[in-house]
Scaffold this active site. Structure first.
Site, PDB file in Angstrom:
ATOM      1  N   GLU A  64       4.219  24.180 -66.262  1.00 29.84           N
ATOM      2  CA  GLU A  64       4.576  23.566 -67.545  1.00 29.84           C
ATOM      3  C   GLU A  64       5.146  22.168 -67.388  1.00 29.84           C
ATOM      4  O   GLU A  64       4.906  21.294 -68.226  1.00 29.84           O
ATOM      5  CB  GLU A  64       5.558  24.457 -68.308  1.00 29.84           C
ATOM      6  CG  GLU A  64       4.921  25.717 -68.887  1.00 29.84           C
ATOM      7  CD  GLU A  64       4.645  26.796 -67.857  1.00 29.84           C
ATOM      8  OE1 GLU A  64       5.102  26.655 -66.705  1.00 29.84           O
ATOM      9  OE2 GLU A  64       3.970  27.786 -68.191  1.00 29.84           O
ATOM     10  N   GLN A  86       2.448  28.621 -73.552  1.00 34.33           N
ATOM     11  CA  GLN A  86       1.865  29.943 -73.836  1.00 34.33           C
ATOM     12  C   GLN A  86       2.808  30.854 -74.625  1.00 34.33           C
ATOM     13  O   GLN A  86       2.379  31.523 -75.557  1.00 34.33           O
ATOM     14  CB  GLN A  86       1.438  30.595 -72.529  1.00 34.33           C
ATOM     15  CG  GLN A  86       0.431  31.695 -72.723  1.00 34.33           C
ATOM     16  CD  GLN A  86      -0.314  32.012 -71.441  1.00 34.33           C
ATOM     17  OE1 GLN A  86       0.195  32.723 -70.590  1.00 34.33           O
ATOM     18  NE2 GLN A  86      -1.513  31.487 -71.297  1.00 34.33           N
ATOM     19  N   PHE A  87       4.057  30.848 -74.254  1.00 28.90           N
ATOM     20  CA  PHE A  87       5.082  31.605 -74.986  1.00 28.90           C
ATOM     21  C   PHE A  87       6.375  30.804 -74.952  1.00 28.90           C
ATOM     22  O   PHE A  87       6.638  30.078 -73.977  1.00 28.90           O
ATOM     23  CB  PHE A  87       5.350  32.971 -74.333  1.00 28.90           C
ATOM     24  CG  PHE A  87       4.329  34.030 -74.645  1.00 28.90           C
ATOM     25  CD1 PHE A  87       4.486  34.879 -75.731  1.00 28.90           C
ATOM     26  CD2 PHE A  87       3.201  34.177 -73.855  1.00 28.90           C
ATOM     27  CE1 PHE A  87       3.546  35.855 -76.016  1.00 28.90           C
ATOM     28  CE2 PHE A  87       2.251  35.150 -74.133  1.00 28.90           C
ATOM     29  CZ  PHE A  87       2.423  35.996 -75.215  1.00 28.90           C
ATOM     30  N   ASP A  88       7.204  30.992 -75.977  1.00 25.23           N
ATOM     31  CA  ASP A  88       8.502  30.322 -76.085  1.00 25.23           C
ATOM     32  C   ASP A  88       9.290  30.272 -74.780  1.00 25.23           C
ATOM     33  O   ASP A  88       9.831  29.252 -74.400  1.00 25.23           O
ATOM     34  CB  ASP A  88       9.346  31.015 -77.167  1.00 25.23           C
ATOM     35  CG  ASP A  88       9.082  32.516 -77.209  1.00 25.23           C
ATOM     36  OD1 ASP A  88       9.364  33.199 -76.221  1.00 25.23           O
ATOM     37  OD2 ASP A  88       8.536  32.993 -78.232  1.00 25.23           O
ATOM     38  N   TYR A  92      10.710  26.313 -70.561  1.00 21.55           N
ATOM     39  CA  TYR A  92      11.832  25.761 -69.778  1.00 21.55           C
ATOM     40  C   TYR A  92      11.428  24.998 -68.524  1.00 21.55           C
ATOM     41  O   TYR A  92      12.093  24.014 -68.184  1.00 21.55           O
ATOM     42  CB  TYR A  92      12.860  26.855 -69.466  1.00 21.55           C
ATOM     43  CG  TYR A  92      13.309  27.587 -70.711  1.00 21.55           C
ATOM     44  CD1 TYR A  92      13.928  26.900 -71.752  1.00 21.55           C
ATOM     45  CD2 TYR A  92      13.073  28.951 -70.873  1.00 21.55           C
ATOM     46  CE1 TYR A  92      14.301  27.553 -72.913  1.00 21.55           C
ATOM     47  CE2 TYR A  92      13.449  29.608 -72.034  1.00 21.55           C
ATOM     48  CZ  TYR A  92      14.059  28.904 -73.055  1.00 21.55           C
ATOM     49  OH  TYR A  92      14.421  29.551 -74.198  1.00 21.55           O
ATOM     50  N   HIS A 133       9.160  36.497 -74.006  1.00 20.30           N
ATOM     51  CA  HIS A 133       8.027  36.359 -74.931  1.00 20.30           C
ATOM     52  C   HIS A 133       8.470  36.407 -76.397  1.00 20.30           C
ATOM     53  O   HIS A 133       7.634  36.574 -77.272  1.00 20.30           O
ATOM     54  CB  HIS A 133       7.006  37.470 -74.706  1.00 20.30           C
ATOM     55  CG  HIS A 133       6.281  37.381 -73.390  1.00 20.30           C
ATOM     56  ND1 HIS A 133       6.865  37.704 -72.198  1.00 20.30           N
ATOM     57  CD2 HIS A 133       5.014  37.009 -73.092  1.00 20.30           C
ATOM     58  CE1 HIS A 133       5.974  37.546 -71.218  1.00 20.30           C
ATOM     59  NE2 HIS A 133       4.855  37.121 -71.737  1.00 20.30           N
TER      60      HIS A 133
HETATM   61  C1  LIG Z   1       6.262  29.828 -66.405  1.00 21.32           C
HETATM   62  C2  LIG Z   1       5.231  30.735 -66.961  1.00 21.32           C
HETATM   63  N1  LIG Z   1       4.190  30.215 -67.635  1.00 21.32           N
HETATM   64  C3  LIG Z   1       3.258  31.018 -68.171  1.00 21.32           C
HETATM   65  C4  LIG Z   1       3.342  32.368 -68.036  1.00 21.32           C
HETATM   66  C5  LIG Z   1       2.301  33.260 -68.660  1.00 21.32           C
HETATM   67  N2  LIG Z   1       1.518  33.923 -67.621  1.00 21.32           N
HETATM   68  C6  LIG Z   1       1.811  35.168 -67.231  1.00 21.32           C
HETATM   69  S1  LIG Z   1       0.893  35.646 -65.956  1.00 21.32           S
HETATM   70  C7  LIG Z   1       0.042  34.200 -65.920  1.00 21.32           C
HETATM   71  C8  LIG Z   1      -1.013  33.994 -64.886  1.00 21.32           C
HETATM   72  C9  LIG Z   1      -0.514  34.284 -63.519  1.00 21.32           C
HETATM   73  O1  LIG Z   1      -1.533  34.180 -62.585  1.00 21.32           O
HETATM   74  P1  LIG Z   1      -1.295  34.396 -61.041  1.00 21.32           P
HETATM   75  O2  LIG Z   1      -0.113  33.623 -60.582  1.00 21.32           O
HETATM   76  O3  LIG Z   1      -2.568  34.126 -60.364  1.00 21.32           O
HETATM   77  O4  LIG Z   1      -0.892  35.929 -60.879  1.00 21.32           O
HETATM   78  P2  LIG Z   1      -1.653  37.241 -61.366  1.00 21.32           P
HETATM   79  O5  LIG Z   1      -1.215  37.504 -62.764  1.00 21.32           O
HETATM   80  O6  LIG Z   1      -3.109  37.013 -61.246  1.00 21.32           O
HETATM   81  O7  LIG Z   1      -1.167  38.320 -60.473  1.00 21.32           O
HETATM   82  C10 LIG Z   1       0.495  33.352 -66.916  1.00 21.32           C
HETATM   83  C11 LIG Z   1      -0.050  32.021 -67.196  1.00 21.32           C
HETATM   84  C12 LIG Z   1       4.445  32.879 -67.342  1.00 21.32           C
HETATM   85  N3  LIG Z   1       4.630  34.185 -67.172  1.00 21.32           N
HETATM   86  N4  LIG Z   1       5.371  32.058 -66.811  1.00 21.32           N
END
Ligand SMILES: Cc1ncc(C[n+]2csc(CCOP(=O)(O)OP(=O)(O)O)c2C)c(N)n1
Lengths: 329, 395
Positions: A64, A86-88, A92, A133
């Site tokens: 982010e 993506q979510f609130d 950060y 979330h």
């Molecule tokens: C800082 C942050 N940004 C966005 C998200 C939303 N989000 C949850 S899982 C994900 C993808 C994660 O992918 P990866 O690191 O490859 O792990 P996987 O879920 O495939 O195990 C995202 C974008 C989050 N949890 N945290």
């Protein structure tokens, strides 16, 4: 463009609004995680990459601060980036870029530089999600000079406000009430926007108590007003729409008329928007007030596990309870 | 021009910025493997040779217990998925396909080693002795984690991508300060493991963690499960140089391992942990694997990936592979596989019952544990809340 009445959800209205902005201005570019092929986890950008190409709708790396910082760079280069968080709870990592750079660039450059960017944040609870979330972090950004902060509560506002935000030459934090994404409403396409980006709007006129709400709480507030009406109490619901700047005249006009003000938001009340509104109203409408401003909001704890949501979030009963307490003065 | 101007070095780097064409089903020649997809033991090579020693104790019994872990972990996962579908959980992130990556890593850890997971590490939790029932609470919405991390040296799940990488690094710095690195006492020397996904490698926290660990030479092993998808984004949205190669730029040895080969993940992780415990600093392991299911139960992968890709990875299944190996080597008696399946059924039943019976916490509890010491605002709001709730009972 001829006018046409259309019924659509807030989600679709945001999509249509962004599409219109992208058609009007080739400098509008979208950045975010999963916003391309997937259309975002809420499908708000659905179809936009297909229609405008990967050059204008970018699936970014998962970072982010990176998204926000590069959006600043794009804006400096003359683009109008629209960033999706993506979510609130995931804004950060970008907090530093927003507070230190996005908010201050125009000021510190003595006006030479502008950052016409929009930061879209789906926010609020009530969807049974895991932690991070469901947050309402609008006060952090409203507290920060240099950012405009707005939030829509209806499809019509979603459609128009996102376009106005994109057209703004100042950075705008645009909060989307995620639990209301699928609420439908009518939009007069092709007409001019019915309200300015920073106008508050009286949703239900009333005479006994002013109820200030925004975003996801507007619907709850309207239901509360209806319920109160059946018991002979007339509530005026004011949808703030803009949290920075506040539409002070509209807020004060209502407060002076009713003499009683209740503020409802999902965010924790301590130093939240309600605190600012209470200060404003007591200072500017002091001699009109019959009761202290009462706040209804989240308790001052971290957003709790979702099984507590129903009691953590202000609902009809808690709002009516506050209305009763106001009327009891 | 002075003499000491350094002449530009010819590098092998391509002149264009086109991402290199990649076959996401092929981990390449540097990938450490011990069992191929057919379950055949791969002969010693230059690549896996350095890790062969770490499998010396792997006999029939150990292979069977690894198989058992893989099957039980998969069952924990499928039960979590089913419970979400039945409305008992709000969400479930499936580890389907990643069992060998997690069991190999988890089994390589010693009791004193500490794990910092993301949110998909149910298999590591299992190996660290966390009751799978405890994992359900946060997905059911009754708590935000709910297990005592220090009981099993398994930290709470971290949902914000990347955060835990720094926590693990700092924890490892603490271990170092405690003098529990390189003492030569295998029961005391301690290492830390940090888990994230391929998407996580883009995050600032991840990259800062590698810098900190490298500079501090701390006893931490970064374990990146490259399951090839970060929700809808494939690897080429996150990096051009894969994580194991990038590690070297941070001054950290990086190794890619076949994440669907439990012997390989076990051996490579053991080696990395031994280095860390011995005071030789951090290692990064990239487990080359695949997310067979959706990102979570909220996701629909048909929107962004092709079924053919999934089919190819199905043939690399980590459990099938070990099963074939056990069969070919004659290491199991008749009925043994069935007995493991029966044990998995029992485990699933226990998890299901415990989940369904998991009580909703009293709402008052949401005011608990915000602070260590009493906080007047919380106390006041709790009292107001209790009085307000009671007002309904009076009516
Ligand atoms: C800082 C942050 N940004 C966005 C998200 C939303 N989000 C949850 S899982 C994900 C993808 C994660 O992918 P990866 O690191 O490859 O792990 P996987 O879920 O495939 O195990 C995202 C974008 C989050 N949890 N945290």
């Amino acid at each position: 463009m001829s006018s046409a009445l259309q019924k659509m959800t807030i989600a679709k209205a945001l999509n249509a609004g962004m599409r219109a902005a992208m058609e009007t201005d080739p400098k509008v570019v979208l950045l975010g995680e999963d916003i391309g092929k997937l259309g975002g986890v809420f499908r708000i950008t659905e179809g936009l990459q297909k229609d405008f190409g990967e050059d204008r709708v970018l699936d970014t790396p998962l970072a982010e601060s990176g998204i926000m910082g590069t959006a600043v760079g794009l804006a400096l280069r003359g683009y109008r980036p629209v960033v999706e968080i993506q979510f609130d709870g995931f804004v950060y990592p970008a907090f530093d870029q927003i507070i230190s750079q996005v908010a201050k660039m125009h000021y510190r450059s003595l006006g030479h530089l502008r950052l016409p960017m929009v930061i879209r944040i789906p926010y609020g609870g009530g969807i049974g999600a895991v932690e991070h979330h469901s947050e309402s972090n609008e006060a952090y950004f409203a507290h920060t000079a240099g950012l405009r902060v707005v939030t829509c509560s209806s499809a019509e506002d979603a459609y128009w406000m996102i376009q106005q935000a994109i057209a703004s030459d100042d950075p705008v934090v645009f909060y989307e009430p995620k639990r209301r994404y699928h609420e439908r409403g009518e939009i007069e396409l092709g007409e001019d926007a019915p309200h300015g980006l920073h106008d508050a709007v009286v949703r239900t006129p009333g005479t006994d108590v002013t109820l200030l709400a925004y975003g996801p709480m507007v619907k709850t507030a309207m239901i509360a007003a209806q319920a109160a009406d059946t018991e002979g109490r007339s509530i005026e619901v004011v949808d703030l729409r803009s949290l920075s700047p506040l539409d002070v005249p509209t807020i004060l006009e209502s407060a002076r008329k009713t003499g009683r003000v209740v503020v409802a938001h999902e965010a924790q009340t301590f130093l939240g928007m309600g605190a600012e509104l209470a200060a404003l109203v007591q200072h500017e409408a002091f001699y009109h007030l019959e009761a202290p401003v009462i706040r209804v909001g989240g308790y001052n704890i971290p957003y709790p596990p979702s099984r507590h949501e129903e009691v953590f979030l202000p609902d009809l009963d808690r709002i009516l309870d506050a209305v009763d307490r106001s009327l009891a003065y | 021009m002075s003499d000491d101007v350094v002449a530009p070095v010819e590098t092998a780097a391509p002149a264009t910025h086109e991402p290199p064409a990649r076959d996401i089903t092929d981990g390449g020649p540097e990938m450490v493997q011990f069992l191929d997809a057919e379950g055949r033991r791969i002969p010693q090579t230059e690549v896996n040779g350095p890790y062969a020693d770490y499998l010396q104790d792997v006999d029939g019994e150990m292979l069977r217990s690894l198989y058992r872990d893989l099957v039980l972990v998969r069952r924990v996962d499928s039960e979590g998925h089913a419970l979400q579908r039945q409305g008992e959980l709000g969400l479930w992130p499936s580890l389907l396909g990643q069992e060998a990556a997690q069991v190999g890593a988890g089994r390589a850890m010693r009791t004193q080693d500490y794990a910092f997971p993301g949110y998909r590490e149910h298999g590591v939790a299992w190996c660290k002795g966390v009751d799978p029932v405890n994992l359900l609470g946060m997905f059911r919405g009754v708590n935000h984690g709910g297990w005592d991390s220090n009981e099993n040296n398994f930290h709470l799940y971290t949902i914000v991508i990347g955060n835990q990488m720094l926590h693990a690094t700092g924890y490892a710095m603490g271990v170092q300060k405690d003098g529990l690195v390189g003492t030569g006492d295998a029961d005391r020397d301690t290492a830390v493991m940090a888990f994230t996904g391929d998407g996580g490698t883009a995050q600032g926290d991840y990259n800062e963690a590698l810098v900190f660990a490298s500079v501090a030479h701390s006893p931490v092993v970064f374990f990146v499960q490259n399951n090839h998808w970060a929700i809808s984004e494939p690897n080429d949205r996150q990096f051009i140089i894969p994580p194991y190669q990038r590690a070297r730029g941070f001054g950290i040895p990086g190794v890619r391992v076949d994440g669907n080969d439990v012997l390989a993940t076990l051996a490579v992780t053991r080696a990395a942990l031994e280095r860390a415990r011995g005071g030789q600093g951090p290692t990064l392991i990239e487990a080359f694997t695949y997310r067979m299911g959706a990102h979570t139960t909220s996701d629909d992968p048909t929107k962004y990936r092709i079924a053919a890709e999934v089919d190819i990875w199905k043939k690399k299944d980590p459990i099938d592979r070990l099963r074939k190996h056990l069969e070919a080597e004659g290491l199991v008696e008749d009925g043994w596989f069935e007995s493991i399946d029966a044990e998995a059924d029992e485990l699933a039943q226990r998890i299901r019952t415990a989940c369904q019976q998991m009580p909703n916490p009293p709402h008052e509890d949401m005011f608990e544990k915000v602070y260590v010491d009493p906080h007047p605002l919380i106390e006041r709001e709790r009292a107001e809340f209790v009085a307000y709730q009671a007002s309904f009972e009076e009516d």
